[in-house]
Motif scaffolding. Structure first.
Motif, short mmCIF file in Angstrom:
data_model
loop_
_atom_site.label_atom_id
_atom_site.label_comp_id
_atom_site.label_asym_id
_atom_site.label_seq_id
_atom_site.Cartn_x
_atom_site.Cartn_y
_atom_site.Cartn_z
N ASN A 189 0.85 -1.04 0.11
CA ASN A 189 0.12 -0.07 0.08
C ASN A 189 1.39 1.53 -0.11
OD1 ASN A 189 -1.74 1.16 0.12
ND2 ASN A 189 -2.56 0.96 2.04
N MET A 190 2.11 1.28 0.91
CA MET A 190 2.74 2.23 1.14
C MET A 190 3.98 2.87 -0.27
SD MET A 190 3.53 2.43 5.00
CE MET A 190 4.51 1.85 4.85
N ASN A 191 3.84 1.66 -1.15
CA ASN A 191 4.71 1.56 -2.86
C ASN A 191 3.76 1.79 -3.33
OD1 ASN A 191 7.22 0.75 -1.32
ND2 ASN A 191 6.59 -1.57 -1.11
N HIS A 192 2.76 1.76 -3.61
CA HIS A 192 2.07 2.01 -4.33
C HIS A 192 1.90 4.55 -4.08
CE1 HIS A 192 -2.22 3.04 -5.68
NE2 HIS A 192 -2.08 2.77 -6.58
N ALA A 193 1.93 4.02 -3.24
CA ALA A 193 1.72 5.75 -2.63
C ALA A 193 2.61 6.44 -3.26
CB ALA A 193 1.37 5.63 -1.12
N LEU A 194 4.15 5.40 -2.45
CA LEU A 194 5.42 6.52 -3.05
C LEU A 194 5.54 6.93 -4.74
CD1 LEU A 194 7.56 4.03 -0.65
CD2 LEU A 194 6.55 6.44 -0.66
N GLY A 195 4.67 5.86 -5.90
CA GLY A 195 4.72 5.62 -6.91
C GLY A 195 4.03 6.48 -7.15
N ARG A 196 2.52 7.19 -7.14
CA ARG A 196 1.85 8.57 -7.42
C ARG A 196 2.21 9.57 -6.64
NH1 ARG A 196 -3.80 6.60 -6.76
NH2 ARG A 196 -4.72 8.97 -7.69
N ILE A 197 2.55 9.40 -5.83
CA ILE A 197 3.63 10.83 -5.25
C ILE A 197 4.75 11.18 -6.61
CG2 ILE A 197 4.62 12.15 -3.30
CD1 ILE A 197 3.54 10.38 -1.52
N THR A 198 5.34 10.26 -6.67
CA THR A 198 6.99 10.74 -7.76
C THR A 198 5.77 11.40 -9.19
OG1 THR A 198 7.83 8.72 -6.99
CG2 THR A 198 7.92 9.60 -8.70
N GLU A 199 4.85 10.38 -9.76
CA GLU A 199 3.75 10.92 -10.73
C GLU A 199 2.95 12.14 -10.05
OE1 GLU A 199 0.81 8.25 -11.00
OE2 GLU A 199 1.76 6.78 -11.41
N THR A 200 3.61 12.80 -9.22
CA THR A 200 3.17 14.39 -9.25
C THR A 200 4.04 15.71 -9.24
OG1 THR A 200 2.67 13.88 -6.91
CG2 THR A 200 0.98 13.58 -7.42
N GLY A 201 4.73 14.35 -9.03
CA GLY A 201 5.97 15.66 -9.62
C GLY A 201 6.67 16.19 -7.96
N GLU A 202 5.40 16.29 -7.16
CA GLU A 202 5.78 16.66 -5.72
C GLU A 202 7.05 15.61 -4.65
OE1 GLU A 202 1.89 17.50 -4.85
OE2 GLU A 202 1.74 18.82 -6.07
N VAL A 203 8.04 15.56 -4.74
CA VAL A 203 8.65 14.30 -4.15
C VAL A 203 9.37 15.16 -2.79
CG1 VAL A 203 10.98 12.92 -4.73
CG2 VAL A 203 9.77 13.73 -6.39
N PRO A 204 8.70 14.83 -2.46
CA PRO A 204 9.34 14.98 -0.85
C PRO A 204 11.07 14.31 -0.79
CG PRO A 204 8.21 12.54 -0.57
CD PRO A 204 8.52 12.79 -1.45
N ASP A 205 11.19 15.59 0.71
CA ASP A 205 12.76 15.24 1.40
C ASP A 205 12.52 13.83 2.25
OD1 ASP A 205 14.43 17.66 0.99
OD2 ASP A 205 12.97 18.51 1.06
N PHE A 206 11.21 13.95 2.82
CA PHE A 206 11.01 12.19 4.10
C PHE A 206 9.97 11.84 3.79
CE2 PHE A 206 14.45 15.58 6.09
CZ PHE A 206 15.12 15.22 5.94
N VAL A 207 9.88 10.86 4.35
CA VAL A 207 8.15 10.43 4.57
C VAL A 207 8.05 9.60 5.82
CG1 VAL A 207 7.32 7.97 3.80
CG2 VAL A 207 8.21 9.41 2.44
N ALA A 208 7.05 10.49 6.46
CA ALA A 208 6.12 9.56 7.97
C ALA A 208 5.74 8.82 7.66
CB ALA A 208 5.98 11.34 8.66
N VAL A 209 5.47 7.70 8.91
CA VAL A 209 4.38 6.63 8.45
C VAL A 209 3.87 6.36 9.49
CG1 VAL A 209 3.81 4.44 8.34
CG2 VAL A 209 5.94 5.41 7.13
N LEU A 210 2.35 6.82 9.79
CA LEU A 210 2.09 6.95 10.93
C LEU A 210 0.41 5.78 10.27
CD1 LEU A 210 0.93 10.54 11.85
CD2 LEU A 210 2.54 9.10 13.23
N ASP A 211 1.18 4.78 11.52
CA ASP A 211 -0.45 3.95 11.18
C ASP A 211 -1.91 4.43 11.95
OD1 ASP A 211 0.79 1.62 10.57
OD2 ASP A 211 1.05 0.53 12.71
N ALA A 212 -3.03 3.49 11.28
CA ALA A 212 -4.05 4.42 11.48
C ALA A 212 -4.88 5.01 12.33
CB ALA A 212 -5.29 3.41 10.33
N ASP A 213 -4.44 4.13 13.79
CA ASP A 213 -4.96 4.00 14.90
C ASP A 213 -3.31 4.97 15.55
OD1 ASP A 213 -3.34 1.55 14.30
OD2 ASP A 213 -3.61 0.90 16.53
#
Length: 658
Positions: A185-209
């Motif tokens: 799921n997170m890898n799919h998001a990384l690909g979508r973010i790359t496609e937008t061209g808004e590549v971040p410097d860092f990625v924070a992960v928070l579980d849904a709870d």
């Protein structure tokens, strides 16, 4: 002559026990749990006493080697015990150091020049309730960091969640399948973010709870100044009690089961440069994720594997021991056990992978040791907990001794060793290692965890990923009958065997000498552990509770005017007050700090107070969530209060089903 020698031997053993107790009383006065030299001395003594104990066991307590049941039982139990002791020795070495990075985070605050680095906050979700997701999203929106974007990654494809994210100006991603579970799921998001061209410097992960405190990103990004740091992990704290705390009534006197790991094991691992990712509450460098091809999917514990992948690519993982997020602990025993069995299975998958300790890779010796340590923990601790219950039965039913020893010998070797380890662990942890309660936490999941350990270690076939259920209705008593039947049967078999052996001449094994006394004490302890474990399997109703709540002064407005009252309990939906008598079903307004005046209706009034059902506006509801979860320090108990623990246990034992 023999009784005199026995008494002398007993007196000598008791003197050694008393000496250890005396030293233990002096330790807090002379040593510091944060001083690495002091820790090395304490845990060095633990190692020496462990080796002394094992030498005694191997040389004096085992049955003669041969083709006999006594030999098979005695040596097999020792082999299981030896494995658990090796795991303990590895843990002692790790715990002999500690590292705290709070001052480092202070020094490196705002290290960037100009605009702050961009952070993508990923919130992967599968089947969580709306209430769970709302507080996480609202908490993320309240972050005080100047440059971040929130992405909700929905693996259940829920339209209502997409609508809610749009209303909160939060970005929403979904995908057509669930391949790779959370990591996929997170890898799919990384690909979508790359496609937008808004590549971040860092990625924070928070579980849904898991809700971040407002300074979560400010503190963690401070440690990412150095390019070699690929990941910053923070501890997990919980605003609810875990099943053991709750079902024993210990939520205000005894910490959750994971406190020792997050508050003490991880800072020690960081001192050896082997701290690892724990999934949620972490921040990862984008370029490091690119270097390793995204989040790994080869294990159901992708977080630990992520740290190894980063290390293999030349990046480090560091640990910031600050309460910067708080989440929901598993509320039911089934979920609790399933979660730990999954962790165990994931560690075994990693051990078999290309980043295993004996594979060809770029991992250093410390990282290989880190994997071995995890494998030892899961594969020896829980089988030993099962063995401790079953092996005494061999004596009561078949006259098979697994430990041939006198009581003075047990006191001198096992007693001294066990007592010193308890003193040391409780000194460095604030009393987190409590006999019986600690045994229960291991026993509850011992069978499925042992099964997961050895099936995962020796069989490579894939197993389905099981998500830990969170939230839901916990308003009634739930009896875990399958667990009660298992532990209850063990209790009855143990008690029956001992009673028959004592009461009947046929089962009194006089030739076993003093070993019979040792087995009897061992059996009494097992009965105590099993009895309390059965009690834990009766899951009590839960209500929303905030462990950090304190009474506060405020004002209540009624038709008669404004009156000063105490708030003694506050949840997202209700408030309990003291200091005013109000009629039932009357509309009122109460002032809540950080929220403002909130409309409410009186329910269940009493002589000096009432419970109010809140009617907040959507904005006020979000302010309540922020107040509960995004500010403050530790939301739960972090050290044991022994007097309160004893009182809580006594209260719970006196009311088994209350």
């Amino acid at each position: 002559m023999f009784p005199l020698l026995y008494l002398s031997d007993t007196a000598s053993s008791i003197m050694q026990i008393n000496l250890v107790l005396a030293i233990g009383m002096v330790v807090p006065l002379l040593l510091s749990p944060r001083n690495n030299l002091h820790r090395a001395l304490l845990f060095g003594a633990c190692g020496v006493l462990t080796i002394r104990y094992l030498h005694w066991r191997a040389s004096e307590t085992l049955a003669p080697f041969g083709l006999t049941l006594d030999c098979l039982a005695s040596w097999s139990f020792f082999a299981i015990e030896l494995g658990a002791a090796l795991s303990s020795l590895s843990a002692f070495v790790i715990l002999s150091r500690v590292r705290e990075r709070k001052q480092e985070a202070d020094r490196q605050a705002n290290w960037w020049q100009g605009e702050a680095p961009r952070v993508a906050v990923l919130i992967p979700t599968y089947n969580e309730d709306r209430e769970v997701l709302e507080r996480t999203i609202v908490g993320a929106l309240a972050l005080d960091y100047p440059n971040f974007v929130i992405y909700v990654l929905d693996d259940s494809r829920r339209d209502w969640l997409e609508d809610y994210c749009a209303s909160q100006a939060v970005r929403y991603f979904r995908r057509s399948d669930n391949a790779g579970a959370k990591a996929g799921n997170m890898n799919h998001a990384l690909g979508r973010i790359t496609e937008t061209g808004e590549v971040p410097d860092f990625v924070a992960v928070l579980d849904a709870d898991f809700v971040p405190h407002s300074n979560f990103l400010t503190r963690t990004v401070a440690l990412l100044q150095e390019e070699a740091v690929g990941l910053v992990q923070t501890p997990q704290h919980f605003f609810n009690a875990d099943p053991i705390q709750h079902n024993l009534g210990l939520s205000r006197s005894y910490p959750d089961e994971q406190r020792f790991f997050f508050d003490h094991i991880q800072p020690s691992r960081d001192a050896w440069d082997i701290a690892f990712c724990c999934g949620t509450s972490s921040v990862i460098r984008w370029s490091a994720l690119e270097a390793i091809g995204g989040f790994p999917t080869e294990s159901v514990t992708e977080d630990f594997l992520l740290s190894l992948c980063l290390k293999n690519a030349g990046y480090r993982s560091v640990y910031l021991n600050e309460a910067l997020t708080e989440g929901l602990a598993p509320e039911g025993l089934r979920e609790y056990i399933t979660q730990r069995a999954r962790w165990c299975l994931g560690q075994m998958q990693i051990a078999r992978s290309k980043l295993g300790p004996f594979s060809r890779n770029n991992l250093g010796l410390a990282d290989r040791w880190s994997v071995v340590d995890s494998v030892l923990f899961w594969s020896t601790t829980f089988p030993f907990r099962i063995a401790v219950l079953f092996f005494p039965l061999l004596y009561w039913y078949f006259n098979i001794l697994v430990v041939e020893a006198t009581l003075p010998e047990v006191l001198r070797y096992f007693g001294v060793y066990y007592l010193w380890i308890l003193i040391t662990l409780n000194f460095i942890s604030g009393g987190l290692v409590v006999p019986v309660v600690n045994d229960i936490s291991q026993l509850l999941g011992a069978v499925p965890i042992t099964r997961a350990a050895y099936s995962g270690l020796f069989f490579a076939r894939d197993r389905p990923f099981s998500v830990t259920a969170k939230g839901g209705n916990r308003s009634r008593v739930i009896v875990q009958w399958q667990l009660i039947v298992f532990f209850g049967a063990l209790f009855l078999v143990t008690l029956t065997g001992m009673v028959l052996a004592i009461a009947s001449d046929l089962f009194v094994f006089d030739d076993s000498g003093q070993s019979k006394v040792v087995i009897m004490f061992w059996t009494f302890y097992n009965l105590l552990v099993l009895g309390v474990t059965i009690l834990v399997c009766i899951e009590l109703p839960r209500r929303e509770l905030h462990l950090g709540d304190r009474p506060e002064r405020t004002y209540l407005r009624t038709a008669e005017g404004r009156v000063r009252v105490w708030i003694v309990g506050l949840t997202q939906n209700s408030v309990r007050i003291r200091g005013a008598s109000v009629a039932d079903d009357v509309p009122v307004e109460i002032e809540i700090e950080g929220v403002g005046p909130v409309r409410a209706v009186v329910t269940t009034p009493n002589v000096d107070g009432a419970r109010l059902l809140l009617e907040p506006t959507p904005e006020q509801y979000q302010d309540l969530l922020k107040r509960f979860y995004t500010t403050g320090d530790v939301p739960s108990v972090t050290s044991t209060r022994y007097s309160a623990l004893i009182a809580d246990l006594a209260r719970r034992l006196s009311r088994p089903q209350s």
